[in-house]
Design an enzyme around this catalytic site. Sequence first.
Site, PDB file in Angstrom:
ATOM      1  N   ASP A 516       0.833  -1.203   0.000  1.00  0.00           N
ATOM      2  CA  ASP A 516       0.000   0.000   0.000  1.00  0.00           C
ATOM      3  C   ASP A 516       0.871   1.258   0.000  1.00  0.00           C
ATOM      4  O   ASP A 516       1.638   1.490   0.936  1.00  0.00           O
ATOM      5  CB  ASP A 516      -0.875  -0.070   1.268  1.00  0.00           C
ATOM      6  CG  ASP A 516      -2.020   0.916   1.246  1.00  0.00           C
ATOM      7  OD1 ASP A 516      -2.056   1.757   0.342  1.00  0.00           O
ATOM      8  OD2 ASP A 516      -2.871   0.830   2.158  1.00  0.00           O
ATOM      9  N   ASP A 580     -10.624   4.028  -1.407  1.00  0.00           N
ATOM     10  CA  ASP A 580     -11.264   3.018  -0.558  1.00  0.00           C
ATOM     11  C   ASP A 580     -12.785   2.991  -0.718  1.00  0.00           C
ATOM     12  O   ASP A 580     -13.433   4.025  -0.860  1.00  0.00           O
ATOM     13  CB  ASP A 580     -10.963   3.294   0.915  1.00  0.00           C
ATOM     14  CG  ASP A 580      -9.496   3.030   1.240  1.00  0.00           C
ATOM     15  OD1 ASP A 580      -8.701   2.868   0.300  1.00  0.00           O
ATOM     16  OD2 ASP A 580      -9.167   2.993   2.427  1.00  0.00           O
TER      17      ASP A 580
END
Length: 768
Positions: A516, A580
């Site tokens: 990430d 997200d």
Amino acid sequence: MLKKWALVFLVAFLMTSLSCTSGEVKPPRLDLSTGWKFMPQDNLDFARPDFDDSAWKTIEVDRTWNQQGYPKYEGFAWYRIRIVIPSSLIKNAVLKDSLIFHLGKIDDFDQVFLNGELIGENLKNVPPGTKATDDFKNLDHSFWNVPRRYSLAVDDPRIKWDRENVIAIRVYDWGVAGGIYSGDLYLAPADLSEYVKFIYVPNLFTFHQKEIEKTLALRNVSSRYRIKGKFYLRMVDNLTGETVLKRKFPVILQPNARAEYSFKVPKLNRSATLYYRVKLQKSLEERVEKEGLPYILTPPVKSEPRINGARVYGQRPGKPFLFRIAASGKRPLHFSARNLPEGLSLDTTRGIIRGVVKKAGTYPVLITVKNSLGADTKTLRIVIGDRIALTPPMGWNSWNVWGLSVTQERVYAAARAFVEKGLADHGWTYINIDDGWEIYGQAREPKRKPNGEIRTNNKFPDMKKLGDDIHALGLKFGIYSSPGPLTCGGYTGSYGHEEQDARTFASWGVDYLKYDLCSYRKMMTDQNDPRQLMPPYEKMYRALRKQNRDIVYSLCEYGNGRVWEWGARVGGNLWRTTGDIWDEWDRMFSIGFNQEMAAPYAGPGHWNDPDMLVVGWVGWSEQLHPTRLTPDEQYTHVSLWALLSAPLLLGCDLERLDDFTLNLLTNDEVIAIDQDPLGKQALPVIKEKNIQVYKKDLADGNWAVGIFNIGESTQTYTLNFQDLGLSGKLQVRDVWCQKNLGEFTNTFRTVIPAHGVRLLKIFRPGTN
Ligand code: GLA
């Protein structure tokens, strides 16, 4: 005497309000949705009422600052507004004891100051004299999605009645998007209805033969007022619009009390909504909530044996091989396999294939599963070669459920639930830890051992054991890190230790790495420049390839720099195409229905990842709630992800799976669309205002077609086969119901509830 006078006043007030607002009583409130000023910097002096903010720019509070000229800004920023708070606000109120600051949703953290003094922080009121600190940055979850509401007693010295007040809000954003963003900001006196909370008890709905049973609790969250009124229940059939049922319950709740209301409603087996309305005496507002009634479309899993899941599986030569045959049916099952490549063996009672295959090649293995009721045989194509993840990974990830409160036990519990609840029998395989297993960046303790090896925090006492335990179940083990020094949650990343971390992960038995970007962004001058994005990802890929095991590589950089165009080149097996997801229709919709640009880049070994599923109980923290997607929206979510050949990663508490969610996740025909060996991502072929139709080519020559109603009301729709590039008489199957609907000539007509879907398989003539 005083009481009597108050009552007369109340009645008089209600009557005047009623007569001048044609029946609708508008509670008094002071709008704060405009007039804010903004400074993307941090300085506690900004809280002071006399601070000169005349040079600050204005900002809207109905969208994040990223959408208003500060696209990459994260960290601290301040909002300020000057307002006169009229005492009439309270004079005209029923409850005259407190003033509520409704400040909408704030991403991620907030501290609210009134006239220089802190009044609230991250959902909690604070007493006068409280000093603002940065301690909240150590909290293990954010509050980005929760509306802020702070309450002050009317005699609180921090309020200046009928004079100018300055509200200053210090916001801290830890990444992705930041700021005050839901637009619904106002001051209002407390209303009794605010003290009523709907409590969705864990056992959401119980399915009986003809009825669905539901228990809902109401809680009086006031420690002062007794609450009296009525709770009205109404059930509406979404396809016909008819009210199917109406009920009324008395509500009497002492301070802090809770009462449960259990009721049964008819099982329609199609879309319906329950409307809950609470009307209290002495309250100007009603509390209204609605909930989609779950309806199960898929017939129960059969007792006869059936082989499910992916029909093709890839592994590199010489690497440990682990494959759990997904098979349903009454236990015990007996497994056998013909033509297993050399080096592999099969556990015939559990259906787990292990070993190492040295020789590259394609091995069609004939698998048979038997039980007392029959047998099923299917071919599994094992491809020993350069490519892995030949179908989109399916599994569980800790983020959407536990957020940073993930623990070793919770991860193992998910693995156990995969087996015990039967999800593993339908192909669910990976158990992935997300952020929060490392040492927190600001903690005093060392982040790494003296030899540089990354340490786990005390919530993960034994990572190697966890890996072994997951593998013992025939499942696979995933982990998370960042190319930057810190992860998005502020935990230790792999920066400068890439090779070493890859080695450590392999030694723990890791089969999957989500990598990430997070703090690595600080080292880039342009976050959308592939030339800057590719090297850190490629570096970790090279490190992973040196290990003695296959590790599926998941790139997470939110779609920056059109990652789909180069993700495969840096070794990615999947890459996030968006920011997200969360459990709201708008968010799921804007992600799911905008994947067209990346479609040509998906295929076996390299998938577009529109983020994880938000079904079941989610929460990003220890406080979980049932997904806010309605059942129709959940059918849409899973259907669309399957059509998109998206990785299917659950982010819910698997120990709290209700009948509906379990059914939603174990329809083998839906899963087969996702896991189709051709690996072709569906494209929208029809885009109308309220309807979108997606078509996916399947390996067997047929098509999966999703007709989505993206509108706000039920739609009748006639699908023209011509629009799909098809014609004539075609056999149509309803995939959720697993039912052939018959042959249709040129058109197919259907009714679809708001935000719902009809997922079809359409057969090439002569194939069904
Ligand atoms: C980012 C990712 C999420 C999750 C969190 C963890 O926001 O996009 O999927 O991994 O970080 O902090």
